[in-house]
Design an enzyme around this catalytic site. Structure first.
Site, short mmCIF file in Angstrom:
data_model
loop_
_atom_site.label_atom_id
_atom_site.label_comp_id
_atom_site.label_asym_id
_atom_site.label_seq_id
_atom_site.Cartn_x
_atom_site.Cartn_y
_atom_site.Cartn_z
N THR A 196 43.36 24.86 -50.84
CA THR A 196 42.35 25.92 -50.72
C THR A 196 42.54 26.78 -49.48
O THR A 196 41.96 27.86 -49.38
CB THR A 196 40.94 25.31 -50.67
OG1 THR A 196 40.79 24.56 -49.44
CG2 THR A 196 40.69 24.41 -51.85
N ASP A 223 54.95 26.49 -38.12
CA ASP A 223 53.77 25.67 -37.88
C ASP A 223 53.76 25.26 -36.42
O ASP A 223 54.59 24.47 -35.97
CB ASP A 223 53.80 24.43 -38.79
CG ASP A 223 52.53 23.61 -38.69
OD1 ASP A 223 52.23 23.08 -37.60
OD2 ASP A 223 51.81 23.50 -39.71
N ARG A 258 43.69 22.18 -42.21
CA ARG A 258 43.64 23.12 -43.32
C ARG A 258 43.98 22.42 -44.63
O ARG A 258 45.01 21.77 -44.75
CB ARG A 258 44.62 24.27 -43.09
CG ARG A 258 44.56 25.34 -44.16
CD ARG A 258 45.42 26.53 -43.82
NE ARG A 258 46.83 26.18 -43.71
CZ ARG A 258 47.80 27.07 -43.55
NH1 ARG A 258 47.49 28.34 -43.44
NH2 ARG A 258 49.06 26.68 -43.47
N ASP A 270 53.54 21.42 -35.66
CA ASP A 270 54.80 20.72 -35.92
C ASP A 270 55.82 21.00 -34.82
O ASP A 270 56.55 20.10 -34.40
CB ASP A 270 55.37 21.14 -37.27
CG ASP A 270 54.63 20.50 -38.44
OD1 ASP A 270 53.88 19.54 -38.20
OD2 ASP A 270 54.81 20.96 -39.58
#
Length: 209
Positions: free
Chosen positions: A108, A200, A104, A203
């Site tokens: 944006t 996340d 990602r 992660d």
């Protein structure tokens, strides 16, 4: 419109609660994701067709059931989707595994493709696309489009936690693809992370930040 399947078995919810806690380390997070993926696999393969076969048990002959010739492929969206593969392979060890690499763009929030390697006969298989987090839906939608470009017509999306925004995106772009998820959370924050979510997933799986 595609169907949304909420797999809210008590054991899945229990394990997911532990995963959500910020106190849960990477080792336990990985193990729990593997366990949940196995449990979700039972539901996502519930309607796989069966053939009747004649076998001999130690006590005599019988007609039993065996999974029909339909082939299965598991395609994780890298990198977090890898955490769901082993659980599914425990359930279906003969499944082929492809990989789609997306990340990602932090500005944006749009997905960027960097890798795609799929089984040569992917178009003939039931494809389970895995990604723990369905946030904006951009990565999942793009990955589904890539699979369709390869001729795939039977695709199912398997996620751990989903946001309403991501569900809407996938259902709008791909009304023929069913979504299987263990939780539907409240919303996305300004950084496009699921709230309350679990942070996340990549992660937390791999111990990176």
């Amino acid at each position: 419109m595609s169907k949304l399947h909420l797999i809210d078995h008590p054991m899945i919810q229990h394990k997911l609660t532990i995963m959500r806690s910020k106190e849960t380390g990477s080792k336990d997070f990985r193990e729990l994701l593997n366990e949940i993926s196995l449990l979700m696999g039972y539901e996502i393969t519930r309607d796989v067709p069966l053939d009747e076969v004649e076998i001999e048990t130690p006590m005599g002959a019988m007609v039993a059931h065996r999974v029909k010739g339909r082939k299965l492929a598991i395609v994780p969206i890298l990198r977090a989707g890898l955490g769901m593969v082993d659980g599914l392979l425990t359930l279906v060890p003969v499944a082929k595994v492809g990989h789609i690499g997306l990340y990602r763009n932090e500005e944006t929030h749009e997905p960027v493709v960097y890798y795609c390697k799929l089984p040569f006969d992917i178009q003939d298989r039931l494809v389970i696309l895995t990604d723990p987090m369905l946030a904006t839906g951009g990565s999942a939608s793009d990955a589904i489009s890539m699979l369709k470009e390869k001729g795939c017509t039977n695709i199912r999306l398997m996620c751990l936690v989903s946001a309403p925004e991501g569900i809407k995106k996938v259902q709008t772009d791909h009304p023929d693809v069913d979504i299987y998820t263990a939780a539907i959370d409240d919303h996305l924050n300004q950084d496009a992370y699921i709230v309350p979510g679990l942070g996340d997933a990549g992660d937390r799986i791999f111990g990176t930040k």
